[in-house]
Design an enzyme around this catalytic site. Sequence first.
Site, PDB file in Angstrom:
ATOM      1  N   LYS A  57       0.840  -1.203   0.000  1.00 24.34           N
ATOM      2  CA  LYS A  57       0.000   0.000   0.000  1.00 24.34           C
ATOM      3  C   LYS A  57       0.878   1.257   0.000  1.00 24.34           C
ATOM      4  O   LYS A  57       0.635   2.196  -0.761  1.00 24.34           O
ATOM      5  CB  LYS A  57      -0.941  -0.008   1.222  1.00 24.34           C
ATOM      6  CG  LYS A  57      -2.058  -1.056   1.114  1.00 24.34           C
ATOM      7  CD  LYS A  57      -2.804  -1.273   2.427  1.00 24.34           C
ATOM      8  CE  LYS A  57      -3.794  -2.435   2.303  1.00 24.34           C
ATOM      9  NZ  LYS A  57      -4.522  -2.740   3.553  1.00 24.34           N
ATOM     10  N   GLN A 101      -4.516  -1.647   9.854  1.00 22.57           N
ATOM     11  CA  GLN A 101      -4.468  -2.977   9.229  1.00 22.57           C
ATOM     12  C   GLN A 101      -4.985  -4.044  10.190  1.00 22.57           C
ATOM     13  O   GLN A 101      -4.598  -4.095  11.352  1.00 22.57           O
ATOM     14  CB  GLN A 101      -3.020  -3.298   8.797  1.00 22.57           C
ATOM     15  CG  GLN A 101      -2.871  -4.585   7.988  1.00 22.57           C
ATOM     16  CD  GLN A 101      -3.532  -4.524   6.606  1.00 22.57           C
ATOM     17  OE1 GLN A 101      -3.665  -3.455   6.015  1.00 22.57           O
ATOM     18  NE2 GLN A 101      -3.955  -5.663   6.106  1.00 22.57           N
ATOM     19  N   ASP A 124     -10.983   2.596   4.293  1.00 26.17           N
ATOM     20  CA  ASP A 124     -11.245   1.150   4.241  1.00 26.17           C
ATOM     21  C   ASP A 124     -12.746   0.865   4.112  1.00 26.17           C
ATOM     22  O   ASP A 124     -13.138  -0.257   3.779  1.00 26.17           O
ATOM     23  CB  ASP A 124     -10.743   0.486   5.529  1.00 26.17           C
ATOM     24  CG  ASP A 124      -9.441  -0.272   5.324  1.00 26.17           C
ATOM     25  OD1 ASP A 124      -9.159  -0.679   4.188  1.00 26.17           O
ATOM     26  OD2 ASP A 124      -8.719  -0.466   6.324  1.00 26.17           O
TER      27      ASP A 124
END
Length: 298
Positions: A57, A101, A124
């Site tokens: 990412k 994460q 997200d």
Amino acid sequence: MEDNRYQLLDGKAVSAQMKKEMAEEVAQIKAAGGKIPHLAAVLVGHDGGSETYVASKVKTCEEIGFKSTLIRYEDDVTEEELLRKVDELNNDADIDGFIVQLPLPKHISEQKIIEAIDYRKDVDGFHPINVGRMSIGLPCFVSATPAGILELLKRYEIETSGKHCVVLGRSNIVGKPMATLMMQKAYPGNCTVTVCHSRSKNLKEMCLSADIIIVALGVPEFLKGDMVKEGAVIVDVGTTRMPSSVTKSGYKLTGDVKFDEVAPKCSYITPVPGGVGPMTIISLMRNTLLAGKKAIYK
Ligand code: GUN
């Protein structure tokens, strides 16, 4: 005669094209003196998969021209400390979007962390406000894996209207949002959707009647050739790291589809790797760009 020419849904190629498009847009923003989109990622511990995803990412941010910030904690970080960081990121005007994460260590409530994130920075798309808005078709951050799959179907002009779509798996990250999106009154969408999971009794029968199957179980090579109808479209979300003596990394990514058996029966199928994975990362980038432009929330 059986027609066994299938076409790959090439997530690597599509994501490369999207990356190019976004890099051009960022260059224009920069030239016009606008704000460079800035993504922050919080990584807790040293899980191999999470390390790889977050590194990828951050690297993709650089390639597109975004700013990125990586914040790391050891496994023993407290929930309180993590919540303080979330609050700090919520209030940092330079950060347009951020992710924490998953998975997190057991002593930390993932739900509590997700709900602490300002939904306007939740690239997200995990916050209940984004999930709720998605489910009723309002502008929102759509989580990256489902968004990436929709984009892949769109770029290959896969027909979805009136089709039977079977989603295998009911996770909050993939299965549930995927089912919601595939039944939406939109393209891609307008499907009749069936969700199957570990307790489903007639899973094979459902799969055999499916025009589109999206497999997100995390069970390597679960979907076999005898579970798939001729001409079906297959999307494989599985990425289990299997030990391998052949690769340099010492592991091999294995999908949820027994590719050699299933592919000859398909019209379209995603490979693993190079299918859904790169589409997921690029979709997070697109959400970051939207966040930077304040395109969804002011
Ligand atoms: N873990 C597995 N997939 C994801 C994702 O898309 N976002 C975050 N934050 N964690 C994940």
